[in-house]
Scaffold this motif. Sequence first.
Motif, PDB file in Angstrom:
ATOM      1  N   SER A 171       0.887  -1.188  -0.100  1.00  8.46           N
ATOM      2  CA  SER A 171      -0.027  -0.078   0.053  1.00  8.46           C
ATOM      3  C   SER A 171       1.067   1.258  -0.145  1.00  8.46           C
ATOM      4  O   SER A 171       0.739   2.189  -0.812  1.00  8.46           O
ATOM      5  CB  SER A 171      -0.982  -0.017   1.167  1.00  8.46           C
ATOM      6  N   ALA A 172       1.906   1.214   0.798  1.00 11.20           N
ATOM      7  CA  ALA A 172       2.776   2.422   0.886  1.00 11.20           C
ATOM      8  C   ALA A 172       3.574   2.582  -0.544  1.00 11.20           C
ATOM      9  O   ALA A 172       3.762   3.574  -1.288  1.00 11.20           O
ATOM     10  CB  ALA A 172       3.677   2.184   1.733  1.00 11.20           C
ATOM     11  N   LEU A 173       4.127   1.405  -0.979  1.00 14.30           N
ATOM     12  CA  LEU A 173       4.742   1.414  -2.459  1.00 14.30           C
ATOM     13  C   LEU A 173       3.994   1.848  -3.469  1.00 14.30           C
ATOM     14  O   LEU A 173       4.236   2.443  -4.337  1.00 14.30           O
ATOM     15  CB  LEU A 173       5.334   0.041  -2.681  1.00 14.30           C
ATOM     16  N   ASN A 174       2.644   1.513  -3.259  1.00 11.78           N
ATOM     17  CA  ASN A 174       1.699   2.025  -4.322  1.00 11.78           C
ATOM     18  C   ASN A 174       1.313   3.579  -4.345  1.00 11.78           C
ATOM     19  O   ASN A 174       1.425   4.059  -5.610  1.00 11.78           O
ATOM     20  CB  ASN A 174       0.261   1.200  -4.070  1.00 11.78           C
ATOM     21  N   ARG A 175       1.540   4.085  -3.232  1.00  9.20           N
ATOM     22  CA  ARG A 175       1.530   5.619  -3.221  1.00  9.20           C
ATOM     23  C   ARG A 175       2.734   6.179  -3.905  1.00  9.20           C
ATOM     24  O   ARG A 175       2.871   7.384  -4.384  1.00  9.20           O
ATOM     25  CB  ARG A 175       1.548   6.292  -1.717  1.00  9.20           C
ATOM     26  N   LEU A 176       3.943   5.636  -3.795  1.00 11.64           N
ATOM     27  CA  LEU A 176       5.375   5.962  -4.363  1.00 11.64           C
ATOM     28  C   LEU A 176       5.544   5.613  -5.739  1.00 11.64           C
ATOM     29  O   LEU A 176       6.678   5.901  -6.319  1.00 11.64           O
ATOM     30  CB  LEU A 176       6.468   5.624  -3.377  1.00 11.64           C
ATOM     31  N   ASN A 177       4.508   4.680  -6.293  1.00 19.53           N
ATOM     32  CA  ASN A 177       4.842   4.123  -7.649  1.00 19.53           C
ATOM     33  C   ASN A 177       4.645   4.972  -8.746  1.00 19.53           C
ATOM     34  O   ASN A 177       3.423   5.534  -9.394  1.00 19.53           O
ATOM     35  CB  ASN A 177       4.085   2.788  -7.771  1.00 19.53           C
ATOM     36  N   LYS A 178       5.462   5.673  -9.186  1.00 16.56           N
ATOM     37  CA  LYS A 178       5.454   6.641 -10.227  1.00 16.56           C
ATOM     38  C   LYS A 178       6.562   6.668 -11.305  1.00 16.56           C
ATOM     39  O   LYS A 178       7.659   5.828 -11.122  1.00 16.56           O
ATOM     40  CB  LYS A 178       5.565   8.217  -9.687  1.00 16.56           C
ATOM     41  N   VAL A 179       6.221   7.073 -12.598  1.00 15.45           N
ATOM     42  CA  VAL A 179       7.183   6.981 -13.675  1.00 15.45           C
ATOM     43  C   VAL A 179       8.692   7.244 -13.277  1.00 15.45           C
ATOM     44  O   VAL A 179       9.646   6.703 -13.685  1.00 15.45           O
ATOM     45  CB  VAL A 179       6.621   7.584 -14.972  1.00 15.45           C
ATOM     46  N   GLY A 180       8.659   8.415 -12.446  1.00 13.34           N
ATOM     47  CA  GLY A 180      10.161   9.072 -12.280  1.00 13.34           C
ATOM     48  C   GLY A 180      10.984   8.063 -11.252  1.00 13.34           C
ATOM     49  O   GLY A 180      12.137   8.550 -10.808  1.00 13.34           O
ATOM     50  N   VAL A 181      10.278   6.980 -10.737  1.00  7.94           N
ATOM     51  CA  VAL A 181      11.094   6.416  -9.411  1.00  7.94           C
ATOM     52  C   VAL A 181      11.262   4.882  -9.772  1.00  7.94           C
ATOM     53  O   VAL A 181      10.279   4.224 -10.300  1.00  7.94           O
ATOM     54  CB  VAL A 181       9.980   6.550  -8.330  1.00  7.94           C
ATOM     55  N   ASN A 182      12.347   4.402  -9.504  1.00 11.94           N
ATOM     56  CA  ASN A 182      12.785   3.209  -9.762  1.00 11.94           C
ATOM     57  C   ASN A 182      12.626   2.133  -8.248  1.00 11.94           C
ATOM     58  O   ASN A 182      13.541   2.399  -7.497  1.00 11.94           O
ATOM     59  CB  ASN A 182      14.329   3.060 -10.166  1.00 11.94           C
ATOM     60  N   ILE A 183      11.468   1.445  -8.423  1.00 18.80           N
ATOM     61  CA  ILE A 183      11.374   0.922  -7.240  1.00 18.80           C
ATOM     62  C   ILE A 183      11.542  -0.809  -7.443  1.00 18.80           C
ATOM     63  O   ILE A 183      11.119  -1.569  -8.558  1.00 18.80           O
ATOM     64  CB  ILE A 183       9.998   0.891  -6.954  1.00 18.80           C
ATOM     65  N   LEU A 184      12.323  -1.459  -6.441  1.00 15.79           N
ATOM     66  CA  LEU A 184      12.770  -2.822  -6.526  1.00 15.79           C
ATOM     67  C   LEU A 184      12.183  -3.529  -5.384  1.00 15.79           C
ATOM     68  O   LEU A 184      12.529  -2.754  -4.308  1.00 15.79           O
ATOM     69  CB  LEU A 184      14.377  -2.917  -6.738  1.00 15.79           C
ATOM     70  N   THR A 185      11.726  -4.747  -5.682  1.00 15.89           N
ATOM     71  CA  THR A 185      11.609  -5.449  -4.268  1.00 15.89           C
ATOM     72  C   THR A 185      12.067  -6.786  -4.361  1.00 15.89           C
ATOM     73  O   THR A 185      12.372  -7.336  -5.621  1.00 15.89           O
ATOM     74  CB  THR A 185      10.086  -5.632  -4.382  1.00 15.89           C
ATOM     75  N   ILE A 186      12.511  -7.315  -3.410  1.00 18.56           N
ATOM     76  CA  ILE A 186      13.097  -8.721  -3.230  1.00 18.56           C
ATOM     77  C   ILE A 186      12.157  -9.453  -2.028  1.00 18.56           C
ATOM     78  O   ILE A 186      12.321  -9.134  -1.193  1.00 18.56           O
ATOM     79  CB  ILE A 186      14.475  -8.629  -2.457  1.00 18.56           C
ATOM     80  N   GLU A 187      11.387 -10.421  -2.688  1.00 23.05           N
ATOM     81  CA  GLU A 187      10.393 -11.001  -2.030  1.00 23.05           C
ATOM     82  C   GLU A 187      10.650 -12.557  -1.876  1.00 23.05           C
ATOM     83  O   GLU A 187      11.085 -13.220  -2.736  1.00 23.05           O
ATOM     84  CB  GLU A 187       9.213 -10.692  -2.550  1.00 23.05           C
ATOM     85  N   ASP A 188       9.605 -13.136  -0.839  1.00 18.51           N
ATOM     86  CA  ASP A 188       9.584 -14.621  -0.762  1.00 18.51           C
ATOM     87  C   ASP A 188       8.372 -15.202  -0.349  1.00 18.51           C
ATOM     88  O   ASP A 188       8.132 -15.005   0.914  1.00 18.51           O
ATOM     89  CB  ASP A 188      10.802 -14.983  -0.179  1.00 18.51           C
ATOM     90  N   PRO A 189       7.235 -15.404  -1.150  1.00 20.69           N
ATOM     91  CA  PRO A 189       7.288 -15.485  -2.566  1.00 20.69           C
ATOM     92  C   PRO A 189       6.920 -13.871  -3.104  1.00 20.69           C
ATOM     93  O   PRO A 189       6.371 -12.896  -2.213  1.00 20.69           O
ATOM     94  CB  PRO A 189       6.313 -16.230  -2.990  1.00 20.69           C
ATOM     95  N   VAL A 190       6.796 -13.673  -4.357  1.00 21.61           N
ATOM     96  CA  VAL A 190       6.015 -12.431  -4.908  1.00 21.61           C
ATOM     97  C   VAL A 190       4.462 -12.559  -4.761  1.00 21.61           C
ATOM     98  O   VAL A 190       3.920 -13.384  -5.361  1.00 21.61           O
ATOM     99  CB  VAL A 190       6.422 -12.011  -6.432  1.00 21.61           C
ATOM    100  N   GLU A 191       4.085 -11.679  -3.774  1.00 19.84           N
ATOM    101  CA  GLU A 191       2.410 -12.104  -3.402  1.00 19.84           C
ATOM    102  C   GLU A 191       1.537 -11.508  -4.357  1.00 19.84           C
ATOM    103  O   GLU A 191       0.382 -11.877  -4.560  1.00 19.84           O
ATOM    104  CB  GLU A 191       2.148 -11.739  -1.850  1.00 19.84           C
ATOM    105  N   ILE A 192       1.798 -10.175  -4.596  1.00 19.31           N
ATOM    106  CA  ILE A 192       1.067  -9.358  -5.764  1.00 19.31           C
ATOM    107  C   ILE A 192       1.790  -8.914  -6.802  1.00 19.31           C
ATOM    108  O   ILE A 192       2.892  -8.086  -6.600  1.00 19.31           O
ATOM    109  CB  ILE A 192       0.058  -8.244  -4.880  1.00 19.31           C
ATOM    110  N   VAL A 193       1.636  -9.440  -8.110  1.00 18.09           N
ATOM    111  CA  VAL A 193       2.359  -8.634  -9.149  1.00 18.09           C
ATOM    112  C   VAL A 193       1.854  -7.230  -9.395  1.00 18.09           C
ATOM    113  O   VAL A 193       0.664  -7.023  -9.674  1.00 18.09           O
ATOM    114  CB  VAL A 193       2.132  -9.339 -10.422  1.00 18.09           C
ATOM    115  N   VAL A 194       2.582  -6.171  -9.183  1.00 16.28           N
ATOM    116  CA  VAL A 194       2.124  -4.872  -9.270  1.00 16.28           C
ATOM    117  C   VAL A 194       2.952  -4.074 -10.503  1.00 16.28           C
ATOM    118  O   VAL A 194       4.169  -4.137 -10.547  1.00 16.28           O
ATOM    119  CB  VAL A 194       2.422  -3.950  -7.982  1.00 16.28           C
ATOM    120  N   ASP A 195       2.141  -3.444 -11.418  1.00 20.65           N
ATOM    121  CA  ASP A 195       2.642  -2.805 -12.572  1.00 20.65           C
ATOM    122  C   ASP A 195       3.414  -1.446 -12.320  1.00 20.65           C
ATOM    123  O   ASP A 195       3.019  -0.742 -11.468  1.00 20.65           O
ATOM    124  CB  ASP A 195       1.548  -2.219 -13.757  1.00 20.65           C
TER     125      ASP A 195
END
Length: 454
Positions: free
Chosen positions: A211-235
């Motif tokens: 939810s927090a990352l969704n607020r920061l998810n913009k074109v000008g920001v490179n967001i990387l996640t390292i997960e086990d497992p990837v629970e939700i695939v987010v564009d």
Amino acid sequence: MAEDQQNPKLLQTQQAVEAVSQASAKEQVAVAQASEQAAPVGDKLKLLQNAIVQANIPQLVLNTISYALDLRSSDIHIEPSETRVRIRYRVDGVLRQIVDYPVNMHPAVVSRVKIMSNLKIDEQRVPQDGRSEVVTKDGRRMDLRISTLPTVSGEKIVMRIQDKSRKISDLPELGISGTALKAVEDALKLPNGIILTTGPTGSGKTTTLYSALNRLNKVGVNILTIEDPVEIVVDGLNQSQTHSEIKYNFATGMRAALRQDPDIIMVGEVRDRETGDTAIEASLTGHLVFSTLHTNSAVETLTRLLNMGIPGYLLNSTVELIIAQRLVRKLCYKCRVEAPAPDDLKGQIDKALGALNEGEIGPALLQAKKFYAAKGCSECEDTGYKGRVGLYEVMRMNDGIRELIFKDASMMEIEKAAVDNGMLTLEQAGLVKALTGETSLDEVYRVARKVENY
């Protein structure tokens, strides 16, 4: 061959394998979809019971999964005993018994589940973990994380259901409000630092981070996640899944992420000193880092990190926000009933509510002190509860708390300073939800400890 025939356990396994070997995982998905289309929710339990009576193993497994999806279950437990095997679902955080079936059917059920998840059918001595996927009739992709465990009565199976296509709720929809919401929003504006969520397994930590990352998810920001497992695939997010078998873990993933020109990094969990050191390094080099821990409160997170061997001065210069959270069941609005607070809790409730900051809850609600209890109706299947909401204890780091860490102060002193700084404890957050009629006092004190340090 004669020896095999004399071994009843081996013979039973071979018979089970023969009974289930015809169906593939794709057939599993297809039949699951057909089963959903064929029967309304009310008839799913009857279909499951009929499959047990007819000893139809494929249909038994499929109907078990299908019915669990309809009840919004998070986990399916299949547990053998000496006389029966019971199926239980975890619904809104609480286990509920559904049906049971004869012990002689269990080897075939286990084999069927193992075929779905590509596990070794003939291995019954060690635990195994696998995954499968089910697609519902409305196109939702459900990821099943399957775990088997040898017990004295046979293999126990737990299937965790994860809806990979579910909508990511915004922070207020999760239950964060008031001072806590402002603290989180302020921290999300920072260019660097570490934001941690903490709580037991299944308390919604990863959902809060999404939810927090969704607020920061913009074109000008490179967001990387390292997960086990990837629970939700987010564009828009670059999501990477760890693989322990090739030694690709959180620490190695973090080091690789730092070479990918990130602005924001989310690592699934700080499990050891190595991951913690890499997260601190990322923060000190200008990145905003999100992660989770397993502790009981926001303040205990600091103690846990110090016990890992991370120096206090590094925590002071990197950690910006700690969120401790729990999930409580929401009262069914159709059948909830007004109920007074128990006499043995009135003093504690008055003390906790008396320490609340102005604006956390309306004066009228605080004055009335009305609480509600579960009753039960057809809408909530006679449980009195439907759905869940989060309780959040949000600690924003400030100079006072940093000075206490530097002086090696006790956990109680740090907690007192955080409360004085405006932090709501889990108990207070729960009481606010109870006063607004969202949950009951029973639920609040099921997950939150009584705090004496107000």
